[in-house]
Design a protein around this motif. Structure first.
Motif, PDB file in Angstrom:
ATOM      1  N   ARG A 415      47.897  32.827  44.787  1.00 53.44           N
ATOM      2  CA  ARG A 415      46.656  33.766  45.950  1.00 53.44           C
ATOM      3  C   ARG A 415      47.778  33.159  47.261  1.00 53.44           C
ATOM      4  O   ARG A 415      47.785  34.472  48.418  1.00 53.44           O
ATOM      5  CB  ARG A 415      45.625  33.492  45.646  1.00 53.44           C
ATOM      6  N   HIS A 418      51.634  34.834  46.390  1.00 51.79           N
ATOM      7  CA  HIS A 418      52.266  35.555  46.098  1.00 51.79           C
ATOM      8  C   HIS A 418      50.732  36.230  45.362  1.00 51.79           C
ATOM      9  O   HIS A 418      50.258  36.524  44.437  1.00 51.79           O
ATOM     10  CB  HIS A 418      52.786  35.751  44.450  1.00 51.79           C
ATOM     11  N   ALA A 419      50.329  37.343  47.003  1.00 53.49           N
ATOM     12  CA  ALA A 419      48.967  37.708  46.889  1.00 53.49           C
ATOM     13  C   ALA A 419      48.883  39.194  45.415  1.00 53.49           C
ATOM     14  O   ALA A 419      47.917  39.995  45.396  1.00 53.49           O
ATOM     15  CB  ALA A 419      48.706  37.952  48.024  1.00 53.49           C
ATOM     16  N   ASP A 420      50.070  39.935  45.767  1.00 51.96           N
ATOM     17  CA  ASP A 420      49.742  41.120  45.156  1.00 51.96           C
ATOM     18  C   ASP A 420      50.203  40.546  43.605  1.00 51.96           C
ATOM     19  O   ASP A 420      50.376  41.649  42.678  1.00 51.96           O
ATOM     20  CB  ASP A 420      51.001  41.224  45.821  1.00 51.96           C
ATOM     21  N   HIS A 421      50.082  39.417  42.692  1.00 57.30           N
ATOM     22  CA  HIS A 421      50.657  39.472  42.042  1.00 57.30           C
ATOM     23  C   HIS A 421      49.495  39.137  41.096  1.00 57.30           C
ATOM     24  O   HIS A 421      48.398  39.162  41.257  1.00 57.30           O
ATOM     25  CB  HIS A 421      50.264  37.363  41.693  1.00 57.30           C
ATOM     26  N   PRO A 422      49.437  40.356  39.538  1.00 54.79           N
ATOM     27  CA  PRO A 422      48.648  39.835  39.060  1.00 54.79           C
ATOM     28  C   PRO A 422      47.602  39.547  38.642  1.00 54.79           C
ATOM     29  O   PRO A 422      46.044  39.530  38.624  1.00 54.79           O
ATOM     30  CB  PRO A 422      48.965  40.495  37.778  1.00 54.79           C
ATOM     31  N   ARG A 425      44.588  38.894  41.248  1.00 55.17           N
ATOM     32  CA  ARG A 425      43.751  39.993  41.767  1.00 55.17           C
ATOM     33  C   ARG A 425      43.143  40.167  40.889  1.00 55.17           C
ATOM     34  O   ARG A 425      42.998  40.114  40.039  1.00 55.17           O
ATOM     35  CB  ARG A 425      44.442  41.550  41.784  1.00 55.17           C
ATOM     36  N   ASP A 427      41.142  42.002  40.363  1.00 55.13           N
ATOM     37  CA  ASP A 427      39.731  43.648  39.741  1.00 55.13           C
ATOM     38  C   ASP A 427      41.057  42.896  37.742  1.00 55.13           C
ATOM     39  O   ASP A 427      40.007  43.941  37.408  1.00 55.13           O
ATOM     40  CB  ASP A 427      40.993  44.133  40.652  1.00 55.13           C
ATOM     41  N   TYR A 467      54.318  43.935  36.293  1.00 53.35           N
ATOM     42  CA  TYR A 467      54.567  43.335  36.965  1.00 53.35           C
ATOM     43  C   TYR A 467      55.897  43.101  37.140  1.00 53.35           C
ATOM     44  O   TYR A 467      56.579  43.029  38.270  1.00 53.35           O
ATOM     45  CB  TYR A 467      53.569  42.683  37.491  1.00 53.35           C
ATOM     46  N   HIS A 470      58.471  45.612  37.904  1.00 49.47           N
ATOM     47  CA  HIS A 470      58.308  46.697  39.024  1.00 49.47           C
ATOM     48  C   HIS A 470      57.655  48.198  38.522  1.00 49.47           C
ATOM     49  O   HIS A 470      58.135  48.903  38.810  1.00 49.47           O
ATOM     50  CB  HIS A 470      59.433  46.740  39.324  1.00 49.47           C
ATOM     51  N   PRO A 472      53.894  50.477  38.037  1.00 49.76           N
ATOM     52  CA  PRO A 472      52.425  50.234  38.857  1.00 49.76           C
ATOM     53  C   PRO A 472      51.985  49.883  37.980  1.00 49.76           C
ATOM     54  O   PRO A 472      51.869  50.433  36.321  1.00 49.76           O
ATOM     55  CB  PRO A 472      51.790  51.302  39.728  1.00 49.76           C
ATOM     56  N   HIS A 477      40.438  49.794  39.364  1.00 47.13           N
ATOM     57  CA  HIS A 477      40.148  48.847  40.530  1.00 47.13           C
ATOM     58  C   HIS A 477      38.742  48.511  40.584  1.00 47.13           C
ATOM     59  O   HIS A 477      38.189  49.728  39.186  1.00 47.13           O
ATOM     60  CB  HIS A 477      40.177  49.235  42.086  1.00 47.13           C
TER      61      HIS A 477
END
Length: 957
Positions: A415, A418-422, A425, A427, A467, A470, A472, A477
């Motif tokens: 977190r 790598h905040a964009d890691h699944p 997240r 959601d 992920y 790469h 989407p 959400h």
């Protein structure tokens, strides 16, 4: 009775044991047994004895003639004795000699029996009768006997007051529910109910029997009051979620008992029936009081959970619904701890403010300061998450608690970096429908937990594949942020009013009824009202043991989350953060594995031919390579400016030379000069005593001030910890001493071979000292670098290759096992250094051996000083005698060192410590093997030092 039998003077008279009592024959029959007509067996049997007497043969085994006749109807025996006797006499008189017994009727019609019941006895009409039993004479007669002054029953109840039965029963009901009444009141000083009348009873009961009946009601009332006090105190002053949950469960118990027993007791008039009604309530109240009393001494929620779990294990043998109630209590009380564990694991959103390192921590996660040394050698403190084993309940094994903590700690790393890691997240995790940590007490529920955990893992793996490619993420959400935009600007006033009115109407609507079944209340109602002690279709007999319930309930979820997060974090460390490169830097520089660095550092520190970096007045520097020239200067230690001049470019050039040619061409010079972790030389923070030792250039500790400063990047400190860096620093300090000793013994040969020196025609003691010193240092150096460092690091390299091979994806997302996370890699890294330090005699238990080795180094340095003085012609008159004494001391120390090493090599258990249990070798993971066990490698050092007992022989000098 017969007259002869009743004669008491005849000692051989046989009494009639079946004779009725004289009380029954003299008076009227008792009402209780008046309608029972019992058959006398003596009158019902035929007179077979008389037939035997009149038999002609008078044989002992003769068979009497039974009266069977088919021609005449068979008389049906009835219940009275006279009729049965008469029927058998008729058959005997009219019987025939030949009778076929097989033609008799199959079944003889019998008279229907009349059954007697207690209900019929209670409802029968009162009749005038007299009975010899006092208990059957009625309550009035019993009361008269009890109240008589003679006290013929000897029960001492003459002074007792007889109170109204209904009022007393109502008082008992209030007493059992914990309420004051007419006959029982609550005394605050004694914290107990006391009777308002000391001597009282009701009609038909003695005082002692009534006191025994009221004991259970007294216990129920006292326990109810104490539990109410516990609930009020918990709600008023407690801040602990676990204790509040226990208080809520106790409150539910008391409310259920109040409502259920108050409604049920209205239809009972007997005290015995009231006692049977309160019997299950007394049992469960006693159980709850034991739990509350045992948990009152605990200080934390976790210790309270451990106590409750142990108490419930003692009642595991129960098969009634009380077992289910206790398990529901355990599930309720442990819910706050399990919710935080789920939040820490990332299985659900964090309630309230998120846990950070700036806060005090929560539950088993404690925020504590960890110490580390900065670039200036100063000790610094930095907050970090620490596992608090005291805040872990007893039903969670220590290894499972550590797995939970490490998985949550790795999740925080994702977190943060790598905040964009699944996995970072919420959601994505919520879309995968993670199973929460909940208690499961049946095999069916356990199977469902395993299925949910596997399904959750599969959904997350699909998201991780997208992920990594790469792509989407095709995961919606939880909420669209545009749904919460308040957009009123530019709209007409009528639309805004309509929107506000619609909102008001929506808020005025009642909430949707979400009825959730309260298993505790339903279980309590069943237990209090059920007439059966064992519940039908109860699965508790075939349920898993309570001791296995935590493992079966939590481990599938923990293992699934650990496999995903461990594999993800390990990929990030090796691929994105270049962990392998940082570990290679430690091997090359801290452990002197880079040959270019070792050579450059040795020359910069010891080479006398380099230009001195010391500032001198009136002497201009030529601008060439400069060094510190240890051993060839008067002032020591050098200044910081001298260190920068002498060591400038040593690290950068050494690191650049170790890079592949293709990479060095692709990089710019600026990139090449940047070493991972900002590795640089620095001065070690030392005490006053250590500084005094460093000021002597001929001492072993002359270079102890020099260290390598390395600070791992923020994510990598999970594997390269401050403790590991401290061990690297200790190894670098020792290896720097060994490098110096190698240069010193090599300089001895240079001094003797230099024609301009005064070593021509030296004595044999000098030559022997030089040769033996060179051999000893070469053996020690070879053992340290080859056996101690190289062989162990080769094992570490193979392990790193194995990890990278396992992480290499070929179309599938490979996850790691629960015990293959970053914490296990960190432990393995530390075990590598522990094995190296053990081989290099740096462990605490090997300190005496290291002290002996340092004394030998000191003697060699003294001999080196003597050699330099002799080479430049500064030899004293007594130099030869001092040299002989020095050599004898050196030889003695080496002999003692070899003896000590030989003793260590023969010592049982030295260096044979196993890291893991040999019984688990069948299920070894990445880091569970014995490849890093501390081996007894001291034999290899002995082989290098001596093979012919040279130092055990005496020598003449």
């Amino acid at each position: 009775m017969n007259d002869d039998i009743s004669d008491h003077g005849d000692c051989f008279a046989i009494p009639d044991l079946w004779a009725p009592s004289r009380f029954l024959t003299d008076g009227p029959e008792s009402l209780l047994f008046s309608q029972l007509k019992l058959v006398d067996i003596d009158e019902a049997l035929p007179e077979i004895v008389e037939q035997l007497i009149h038999k002609e043969d008078d044989g002992f085994f003769s068979i009497p003639d039974l009266p069977f006749d088919l021609a005449k109807p068979v008389a049906t025996p009835i219940q009275t004795g006279d009729s049965v006797k008469e029927s058998f006499q008729t058959l005997t008189a009219e019987g025939s000699d030949e009778v076929d017994i097989w033609t008799l009727p199959d079944e003889v019609p019998t008279k229907t029996a009349k059954y007697q019941t207690w209900e019929g006895f209670e409802k029968q009409k009162d009749e005038n009768y007299s009975t010899p039993y006092l208990a059957e004479a009625g309550p009035s007669v019993l009361d008269a006997v009890i109240a008589s002054r003679e006290d013929s029953l000897h029960i001492k109840n003459t002074e007792h007051l007889v109170v109204d039965s209904k009022t007393y029963a109502s008082s008992l009901l209030s007493l059992g529910l914990g309420r004051s009444s007419v006959f029982f009141s609550w005394e605050e000083r004694k914290q107990s109910f006391v009777p308002t009348l000391s001597l009282m009873r009701i009609s038909g009961y003695t005082g002692d029997s009534l006191g025994g009946l009221s004991t259970m009601f007294m216990d129920c009332g006292n326990i109810t009051r104490s539990l109410q006090h516990f609930v009020e105190k918990a709600y008023a002053s407690e801040k602990s979620p676990g204790r509040i949950a226990l208080a809520d469960a106790v409150s539910t118990l008391l409310a259920t008992i109040q409502s259920r027993l108050s409604a049920s007791a209205t239809g009972y008039s007997s005290i015995l029936q009231l006692q049977s009604l309160f019997q299950p309530a007394h049992s469960i109240l006693t159980c709850f009081r034991r739990i509350v009393v045992n948990t009152s001494a605990t200080r934390s929620d976790e210790s309270m959970l451990s106590t409750i779990f142990e108490e419930i294990q003692l009642l595991e043998h129960r098969t009634d619904s009380l077992r289910e109630i206790l398990l529901e209590i355990l599930a309720r009380v442990s819910q706050p701890w399990l919710e935080f564990a789920s939040e820490w694991l990332g299985l659900q959103r964090e309630a309230g403010l998120p846990l950070t390192k700036e806060g005090p921590g929560k539950s088993f996660v404690k925020v504590d300061n960890k110490a580390w040394v900065d670039d200036q050698g100063l000790e610094m403190n930095e907050p970090d998450y620490v596992l608090d084993y005291d805040k872990v309940p007893a039903f969670i094994a220590p290894e499972d608690a550590r797995a939970i903590f490490e998985v949550g700690k790795s999740l925080r790393f994702l977190r943060a970096h790598h905040a964009d890691h699944p996995l970072a997240r919420s959601d994505v995790v919520a879309y995968a429908n993670p199973p929460p940590l909940e208690w499961k007490f049946s095999w069916q529920e356990v199977v469902q937990v395993e299925a949910k955990a596997l399904k959750y893992e599969q959904v997350l793996i699909v998201a991780l594949k997208q992920y990594s490619q790469h792509t989407p993420l095709s995961i919606p959400h939880l909420a669209d942020p545009h749904d919460f935009i308040l957009d009123f600007f530019g709209k007409p006033e009528e639309d805004m009013q309509a929107h506000v009115l619609a909102s008001i109407d929506a808020l005025n609507q009642p909430f949707a009824a979400s009825e959730q079944q309260d298993y505790l209340s339903s279980g309590l109602n069943t237990y209090l009202t059920s007439s059966q002690s064992v519940i039908d279709n109860d699965e508790s007999v075939f349920a898993p043991p309570i001791s296995l319930a935590p493992v079966l309930s939590f481990n599938p979820v923990i293992a699934a989350q650990a496999r995903i997060i461990n594999g993800t974090c390990m990929r990030m460390f090796f691929n994105s953060h270049k962990l392998r490169e940082h570990l290679s830097v430690q091997r090359s520089f801290q452990l002197l594995g880079n040959g270019v660095f070792s050579s450059r550092l040795s020359h910069a520190l010891f080479d006398p031919e380099l230009e001195s970096a010391e500032r001198q007045r009136g002497v201009a520097r030529s601008g060439g390579m400069m060094g510190l020239r240890l051993g060839g200067r008067d002032t020591w230690p050098p200044a910081s400016s001298e260190l920068r001049l002498a060591l400038m470019g040593v690290l950068t050039d050494s690191y650049t030379s170790s890079q592949p040619l293709s990479k060095s061409r692709a990089r710019t010079y600026l990139d090449q000069s940047t070493i991972p972790g900002d590795l640089s030389f620095s001065v070690r923070d030392m005490t006053a005593e250590e500084i005094d030792k460093c000021m002597d250039p001929d001492s072993v500790e002359a270079l102890d001030f020099l260290r390598l400063s390395y600070k791992p990047p923020q994510p990598l400190e999970a594997v390269i910890t401050p403790m590991i860096l401290f061990k690297y620093d200790q190894l670098f300090k020792l290896l720097l001493r060994v490098v110096r000793m190698l240069y010193v013994v090599s300089a001895l040969f240079r001094d003797t071979t230099d024609r301009s020196s005064n070593w021509q025609g030296v004595e044999h003691v000098d030559q022997r000292f030089r040769i033996e010193a060179h051999h000893f240092i070469s053996s020690i150096s070879g053992y340290f670098f080859d056996t101690g460092i190289e062989s162990t690091w080769r094992i570490f390299d193979r392990k790193l290759d194995q990890i990278e091979e396992k992480l290499r994806t070929d179309g599938d997302y490979i996850t790691l096992d629960q015990n293959e996370g970053l914490d296990k890699l960190r432990d393995y890294h530390e075990r590598v250094l522990d094995r190296i330090m053990f081989a290099l005699l740096l462990r605490k238990r090997q300190q005496p051996v290291m002290n002996l080795l340092e004394e030998i180094f000191t003697l060699i340095l003294q001999f080196s000083k003597h050699s330099r003085e002799r080479a430049i012609g500064l030899q004293k008159d007594s130099a030869n005698d001092d040299l002989k004494t020095l050599y004898l001391r050196f030889r003695k120390k080496v002999g003692v060192f070899i003896t000590v090493c030989r003793g260590l090599s023969e010592k049982k258990g030295y260096g044979e410590k196993k890291m893991v249990d040999s019984r688990t070798t069948a299920e070894e993971g990445l880091f569970d093997g014995d490849d890093l066990a501390e081996e007894n490698t001291i034999v290899q050092l002995l082989t290098k030092l001596e093979m012919s007992n040279y130092y055990s022989k005496s020598v003449v000098v």
